[in-house]
Scaffold this motif. Structure first.
Motif, PDB file in Angstrom:
ATOM      1  N   GLN A  50      50.529  60.370  -9.905  1.00 53.72           N
ATOM      2  CA  GLN A  50      51.759  61.099 -10.195  1.00 53.72           C
ATOM      3  C   GLN A  50      52.539  60.519 -11.372  1.00 53.72           C
ATOM      4  N   LEU A  51      52.028  59.450 -12.000  1.00 56.09           N
ATOM      5  CA  LEU A  51      52.729  58.883 -13.147  1.00 56.09           C
ATOM      6  C   LEU A  51      52.780  59.911 -14.272  1.00 56.09           C
ATOM      7  N   SER A  52      53.930  60.006 -14.915  1.00 58.77           N
ATOM      8  CA  SER A  52      54.189  61.095 -15.876  1.00 58.77           C
ATOM      9  C   SER A  52      53.407  60.984 -17.173  1.00 58.77           C
ATOM     10  N   ASP A  53      53.275  59.780 -17.723  1.00 53.48           N
ATOM     11  CA  ASP A  53      52.624  59.629 -19.023  1.00 53.48           C
ATOM     12  C   ASP A  53      51.114  59.422 -18.822  1.00 53.48           C
ATOM     13  N   PRO A  54      50.285  60.278 -19.419  1.00 51.39           N
ATOM     14  CA  PRO A  54      48.829  60.171 -19.208  1.00 51.39           C
ATOM     15  C   PRO A  54      48.237  58.825 -19.639  1.00 51.39           C
ATOM     16  N   ALA A  55      48.728  58.248 -20.726  1.00 47.70           N
ATOM     17  CA  ALA A  55      48.186  56.965 -21.185  1.00 47.70           C
ATOM     18  C   ALA A  55      48.559  55.849 -20.221  1.00 47.70           C
ATOM     19  N   VAL A  56      49.800  55.853 -19.746  1.00 45.56           N
ATOM     20  CA  VAL A  56      50.243  54.843 -18.780  1.00 45.56           C
ATOM     21  C   VAL A  56      49.478  55.020 -17.471  1.00 45.56           C
ATOM     22  N   ARG A  57      49.303  56.261 -17.051  1.00 41.60           N
ATOM     23  CA  ARG A  57      48.532  56.546 -15.833  1.00 41.60           C
ATOM     24  C   ARG A  57      47.105  55.995 -15.963  1.00 41.60           C
ATOM     25  N   ALA A  58      46.473  56.199 -17.124  1.00 42.56           N
ATOM     26  CA  ALA A  58      45.114  55.698 -17.347  1.00 42.56           C
ATOM     27  C   ALA A  58      45.088  54.168 -17.361  1.00 42.56           C
ATOM     28  N   PHE A  59      46.125  53.552 -17.942  1.00 47.76           N
ATOM     29  CA  PHE A  59      46.221  52.090 -17.981  1.00 47.76           C
ATOM     30  C   PHE A  59      46.283  51.535 -16.560  1.00 47.76           C
ATOM     31  N   VAL A  60      47.196  52.052 -15.751  1.00 49.95           N
ATOM     32  CA  VAL A  60      47.372  51.540 -14.382  1.00 49.95           C
ATOM     33  C   VAL A  60      46.117  51.808 -13.547  1.00 49.95           C
ATOM     34  N   THR A  61      45.526  52.974 -13.704  1.00 50.86           N
ATOM     35  CA  THR A  61      44.301  53.308 -12.966  1.00 50.86           C
ATOM     36  C   THR A  61      43.187  52.325 -13.302  1.00 50.86           C
ATOM     37  N   ALA A  62      42.994  52.054 -14.595  1.00 50.59           N
ATOM     38  CA  ALA A  62      41.933  51.139 -15.020  1.00 50.59           C
ATOM     39  C   ALA A  62      42.217  49.711 -14.559  1.00 50.59           C
ATOM     40  N   LEU A  63      43.473  49.275 -14.677  1.00 55.47           N
ATOM     41  CA  LEU A  63      43.840  47.931 -14.237  1.00 55.47           C
ATOM     42  C   LEU A  63      43.542  47.773 -12.748  1.00 55.47           C
ATOM     43  N   ASN A  64      43.983  48.726 -11.949  1.00 53.43           N
ATOM     44  CA  ASN A  64      43.792  48.623 -10.504  1.00 53.43           C
ATOM     45  C   ASN A  64      42.324  48.702 -10.101  1.00 53.43           C
ATOM     46  N   ALA A  65      41.505  49.379 -10.904  1.00 50.17           N
ATOM     47  CA  ALA A  65      40.068  49.493 -10.621  1.00 50.17           C
ATOM     48  C   ALA A  65      39.288  48.297 -11.176  1.00 50.17           C
ATOM     49  N   GLN A  66      40.002  47.393 -11.895  1.00 51.31           N
ATOM     50  CA  GLN A  66      39.339  46.267 -12.556  1.00 51.31           C
ATOM     51  C   GLN A  66      38.274  46.763 -13.536  1.00 51.31           C
ATOM     52  N   ASP A  67      38.545  47.895 -14.173  1.00 52.79           N
ATOM     53  CA  ASP A  67      37.610  48.523 -15.103  1.00 52.79           C
ATOM     54  C   ASP A  67      37.984  48.130 -16.528  1.00 52.79           C
ATOM     55  N   GLU A  68      37.371  47.048 -17.002  1.00 55.90           N
ATOM     56  CA  GLU A  68      37.731  46.486 -18.297  1.00 55.90           C
ATOM     57  C   GLU A  68      37.499  47.474 -19.438  1.00 55.90           C
ATOM     58  N   SER A  69      36.363  48.160 -19.438  1.00 59.41           N
ATOM     59  CA  SER A  69      36.087  49.085 -20.547  1.00 59.41           C
ATOM     60  C   SER A  69      37.068  50.250 -20.551  1.00 59.41           C
ATOM     61  N   ALA A  70      37.415  50.774 -19.391  1.00 63.73           N
ATOM     62  CA  ALA A  70      38.389  51.872 -19.334  1.00 63.73           C
ATOM     63  C   ALA A  70      39.765  51.399 -19.789  1.00 63.73           C
ATOM     64  N   LEU A  71      40.129  50.171 -19.443  1.00 65.51           N
ATOM     65  CA  LEU A  71      41.434  49.661 -19.849  1.00 65.51           C
ATOM     66  C   LEU A  71      41.494  49.501 -21.364  1.00 65.51           C
ATOM     67  N   PHE A  72      40.452  48.933 -21.957  1.00 66.58           N
ATOM     68  CA  PHE A  72      40.462  48.781 -23.409  1.00 66.58           C
ATOM     69  C   PHE A  72      40.343  50.124 -24.120  1.00 66.58           C
ATOM     70  N   ASP A  73      39.744  51.124 -23.473  1.00 64.71           N
ATOM     71  CA  ASP A  73      39.669  52.468 -24.057  1.00 64.71           C
ATOM     72  C   ASP A  73      41.042  53.113 -24.196  1.00 64.71           C
ATOM     73  N   VAL A  74      41.981  52.783 -23.316  1.00 66.16           N
ATOM     74  CA  VAL A  74      43.316  53.400 -23.362  1.00 66.16           C
ATOM     75  C   VAL A  74      44.253  52.647 -24.310  1.00 66.16           C
ATOM     76  N   LEU A  75      43.801  51.495 -24.824  1.00 64.75           N
ATOM     77  CA  LEU A  75      44.603  50.713 -25.758  1.00 64.75           C
ATOM     78  C   LEU A  75      44.195  51.026 -27.195  1.00 64.75           C
ATOM     79  N   THR A  76      45.164  51.019 -28.106  1.00 67.95           N
ATOM     80  CA  THR A  76      44.821  51.146 -29.519  1.00 67.95           C
ATOM     81  C   THR A  76      44.101  49.858 -29.943  1.00 67.95           C
ATOM     82  N   PRO A  77      43.294  49.923 -31.004  1.00 67.14           N
ATOM     83  CA  PRO A  77      42.559  48.729 -31.436  1.00 67.14           C
ATOM     84  C   PRO A  77      43.467  47.551 -31.792  1.00 67.14           C
ATOM     85  N   ASP A  78      44.693  47.831 -32.226  1.00 70.18           N
ATOM     86  CA  ASP A  78      45.619  46.767 -32.623  1.00 70.18           C
ATOM     87  C   ASP A  78      46.757  46.584 -31.615  1.00 70.18           C
TER      88      ASP A  78
END
Length: 107
Positions: free
Chosen positions: A7-35
């Motif tokens: 239910q988090l409003s911002d899709p990027a933040v939602r993807a960040f929290v989802t990946a963090l909680n899943a311990q999914d390193e590749s998904a977490l880095f995918d939601v981050l800009t390269p810099d």
């Protein structure tokens, strides 16, 4: 009270929290800009080293209590195997659908 990650409003933040909680390193880095950058308790940190230490190596997990600023500011109970659980504030900067910066610290 806990806010469902789905239910988090911002899709990027939602993807960040989802990946963090899943311990999914590749998904977490995918939601981050390269810099992407980050700060912890007001101190700039090396993002990759911080994520390795505070999230992946110590099984970090966020239970979101509330959101504001269109989903880019969160208050969450954050826990990991190193520090236990603490109430934390998270602020995200999103650019072109990806997280370019986050700041966290005790709430």
């Amino acid at each position: 009270m806990t806010v469902s990650v789905n239910q988090l409003s911002d899709p990027a933040v939602r993807a960040f929290v989802t990946a963090l909680n899943a311990q999914d390193e590749s998904a977490l880095f995918d939601v981050l800009t390269p810099d992407a950058t980050m700060a912890d308790d007001g101190s700039e940190r090396d993002l990759r080293q911080w994520l390795d230490r505070e999230v992946f190596a110590s099984r970090g997990h966020m239970d979101v209590e509330s959101e504001k600023d269109d989903g880019r500011s969160l208050v969450a109970r954050y826990r990991n195997d190193t520090w236990g659980e603490m109430r934390t504030a998270w602020r995200f900067t999103v650019q072109d659908g990806k997280v370019s910066r986050f700041e966290t610290g005790q709430a």
